[in-house]
Design a protein around this motif. Structure first.
Motif, PDB file in Angstrom:
ATOM      1  N   SER A  40       5.328  -4.900   5.530  1.00  0.00           N
ATOM      2  CA  SER A  40       5.818  -3.802   4.697  1.00  0.00           C
ATOM      3  C   SER A  40       6.650  -2.853   5.537  1.00  0.00           C
ATOM      4  O   SER A  40       6.307  -2.563   6.682  1.00  0.00           O
ATOM      5  N   HIS A  41       7.758  -2.366   4.945  1.00  0.00           N
ATOM      6  CA  HIS A  41       8.525  -1.318   5.625  1.00  0.00           C
ATOM      7  C   HIS A  41       8.067   0.067   5.170  1.00  0.00           C
ATOM      8  O   HIS A  41       8.533   1.075   5.696  1.00  0.00           O
ATOM      9  N   GLY A  42       7.159   0.117   4.181  1.00  0.00           N
ATOM     10  CA  GLY A  42       6.568   1.385   3.769  1.00  0.00           C
ATOM     11  C   GLY A  42       7.458   2.275   2.926  1.00  0.00           C
ATOM     12  O   GLY A  42       7.130   3.439   2.699  1.00  0.00           O
ATOM     13  N   ARG A  43       8.578   1.732   2.415  1.00  0.00           N
ATOM     14  CA  ARG A  43       9.521   2.557   1.650  1.00  0.00           C
ATOM     15  C   ARG A  43       9.381   2.243   0.158  1.00  0.00           C
ATOM     16  O   ARG A  43      10.009   1.314  -0.364  1.00  0.00           O
ATOM     17  N   LEU A  44       8.569   3.035  -0.505  1.00  0.00           N
ATOM     18  CA  LEU A  44       8.205   2.793  -1.897  1.00  0.00           C
ATOM     19  C   LEU A  44       9.422   2.754  -2.811  1.00  0.00           C
ATOM     20  O   LEU A  44       9.578   1.837  -3.625  1.00  0.00           O
ATOM     21  N   GLU A  46      12.536   2.162  -2.163  1.00  0.00           N
ATOM     22  CA  GLU A  46      13.373   0.993  -1.889  1.00  0.00           C
ATOM     23  C   GLU A  46      12.759  -0.275  -2.480  1.00  0.00           C
ATOM     24  O   GLU A  46      13.469  -1.125  -3.036  1.00  0.00           O
ATOM     25  N   THR A  47      11.440  -0.409  -2.362  1.00  0.00           N
ATOM     26  CA  THR A  47      10.772  -1.582  -2.924  1.00  0.00           C
ATOM     27  C   THR A  47      10.973  -1.660  -4.428  1.00  0.00           C
ATOM     28  O   THR A  47      11.314  -2.720  -4.975  1.00  0.00           O
ATOM     29  N   LEU A  48      10.778  -0.545  -5.120  1.00  0.00           N
ATOM     30  CA  LEU A  48      10.950  -0.541  -6.570  1.00  0.00           C
ATOM     31  C   LEU A  48      12.401  -0.817  -6.958  1.00  0.00           C
ATOM     32  O   LEU A  48      12.673  -1.552  -7.916  1.00  0.00           O
ATOM     33  N   THR A  49      13.328  -0.239  -6.217  1.00  0.00           N
ATOM     34  CA  THR A  49      14.746  -0.462  -6.510  1.00  0.00           C
ATOM     35  C   THR A  49      15.108  -1.928  -6.334  1.00  0.00           C
ATOM     36  O   THR A  49      15.772  -2.533  -7.191  1.00  0.00           O
ATOM     37  N   PHE A 146       4.126  -5.259  -1.572  1.00  0.00           N
ATOM     38  CA  PHE A 146       5.030  -5.014  -0.447  1.00  0.00           C
ATOM     39  C   PHE A 146       5.008  -3.587   0.089  1.00  0.00           C
ATOM     40  O   PHE A 146       5.465  -3.359   1.209  1.00  0.00           O
ATOM     41  N   THR A 147       4.508  -2.631  -0.675  1.00  0.00           N
ATOM     42  CA  THR A 147       4.418  -1.262  -0.161  1.00  0.00           C
ATOM     43  C   THR A 147       2.970  -0.873   0.105  1.00  0.00           C
ATOM     44  O   THR A 147       2.626  -0.432   1.202  1.00  0.00           O
ATOM     45  N   LEU A 148       2.110  -1.053  -0.887  1.00  0.00           N
ATOM     46  CA  LEU A 148       0.705  -0.680  -0.717  1.00  0.00           C
ATOM     47  C   LEU A 148      -0.104  -1.778  -0.040  1.00  0.00           C
ATOM     48  O   LEU A 148      -1.218  -1.542   0.416  1.00  0.00           O
ATOM     49  N   MET A 149       0.448  -2.995   0.007  1.00  0.00           N
ATOM     50  CA  MET A 149      -0.178  -4.133   0.682  1.00  0.00           C
ATOM     51  C   MET A 149      -1.593  -4.399   0.166  1.00  0.00           C
ATOM     52  O   MET A 149      -2.517  -4.660   0.938  1.00  0.00           O
ATOM     53  N   ARG A 150      -1.740  -4.356  -1.141  1.00  0.00           N
ATOM     54  CA  ARG A 150      -3.031  -4.659  -1.748  1.00  0.00           C
ATOM     55  C   ARG A 150      -3.312  -6.156  -1.603  1.00  0.00           C
ATOM     56  O   ARG A 150      -2.414  -6.984  -1.790  1.00  0.00           O
ATOM     57  N   PRO A 151      -4.547  -6.547  -1.303  1.00  0.00           N
ATOM     58  CA  PRO A 151      -4.825  -7.937  -0.925  1.00  0.00           C
ATOM     59  C   PRO A 151      -5.008  -8.917  -2.074  1.00  0.00           C
ATOM     60  O   PRO A 151      -4.979 -10.132  -1.851  1.00  0.00           O
ATOM     61  N   ASP A 152      -5.195  -8.429  -3.307  1.00  0.00           N
ATOM     62  CA  ASP A 152      -5.627  -9.351  -4.363  1.00  0.00           C
ATOM     63  C   ASP A 152      -4.761  -9.239  -5.618  1.00  0.00           C
ATOM     64  O   ASP A 152      -5.250  -8.973  -6.709  1.00  0.00           O
ATOM     65  N   VAL A 153      -3.463  -9.463  -5.451  1.00  0.00           N
ATOM     66  CA  VAL A 153      -2.510  -9.355  -6.558  1.00  0.00           C
ATOM     67  C   VAL A 153      -2.013 -10.752  -6.929  1.00  0.00           C
ATOM     68  O   VAL A 153      -1.607 -11.529  -6.059  1.00  0.00           O
ATOM     69  N   LEU A 154      -2.035 -11.056  -8.221  1.00  0.00           N
ATOM     70  CA  LEU A 154      -1.538 -12.337  -8.728  1.00  0.00           C
ATOM     71  C   LEU A 154      -0.462 -12.057  -9.778  1.00  0.00           C
ATOM     72  O   LEU A 154      -0.771 -11.823 -10.941  1.00  0.00           O
TER      73      LEU A 154
END
Length: 209
Positions: A40-44, A46-49, A146-154
């Motif tokens: 993750s680059h941590g840029r919320l 940018e990720t959404l865009t 990609f931003t919050l790096m949650r482990p259990d997303v499908l």
């Protein structure tokens, strides 16, 4: 808002160990695409865009448009978006609707920063983000991954993930959402990592949003 994490997730090694133990297909994928891990680059914003840019088009087309987008805009921050004309944004290959969504997102830049995303459940993050125009479950799930790096997303709205599961586990036969969820159930609580290796199988170049 707490600063989003950057770099590789701390759970990556445990996730790979778990996936190897429950799924021989996933074990083979991990062997084939060992590194690098999700980052993750941590840029919320940018990720959404970037996720909006990539909605309902191929990864190749999305990458081409994104490259033209950042050449035009520069740093992907709300202020730069709002200083770029609609015509300039359309010229990079975005539809009028996507330009509208991205401009609206830029106008919500302060609101995005004010939310304490780290304390919200995955479901509440998706619910909150889906109040924004142009943000649906898949776009919100890209932020979870990609931003919050949650482990259990499908992300079952990701056609690449769906087709890859069907190819690897069902001989290419179409699967209903509940069947896809059942197939991925052994990956819990690390379905994000399983999804990452499916993406790597589709494209050896690591995905980044």
């Amino acid at each position: 808002m707490k600063t989003p994490p950057t770099g590789a997730p701390p759970y990556w090694a445990d996730a790979k160990k778990h996936l190897r133990s429950v799924d021989p297909v996933m074990s083979d994928l991990i062997d084939e695409y060992e590194d690098p891990p999700l980052r993750s680059h941590g840029r919320l914003f940018e990720t959404l865009t970037r996720a909006i840019v990539g909605q309902q088009i191929s990864a190749k087309a999305a990458d081409a448009i994104w490259n033209r987008f950042i050449t035009t805009v520069g740093e992907v921050i709300p202020d730069r978006i709002l200083k770029t004309s609609t015509d300039e944004l359309r010229a990079v290959g975005l539809s009028g609707r996507k330009v509208e969504y991205i401009q609206n997102l830029a106008n919500k830049g302060d609101w995005l920063k004010q939310q304490n995303w780290s304390v919200l459940s995955d479901a509440d993050v998706v619910k909150t983000l889906c109040t924004l125009r142009g943000v649906g479950p898949w776009t919100a799930e890209m932020m979870l991954i990609f931003t919050l790096m949650r482990p259990d997303v499908l992300p079952l709205g990701d056609i690449g993930v769906v087709r890859c599961i069907e190819k690897l586990y069902a001989n290419g036969n179409r699967l209903a959402p509940e069947q896809l969820t059942k197939q991925a159930a052994p990956w819990k609580p690390f379905r994000t990592v399983g999804v990452w290796y499916l993406w790597r199988h589709l494209d050896a170049e690591p995905v980044l949003y």
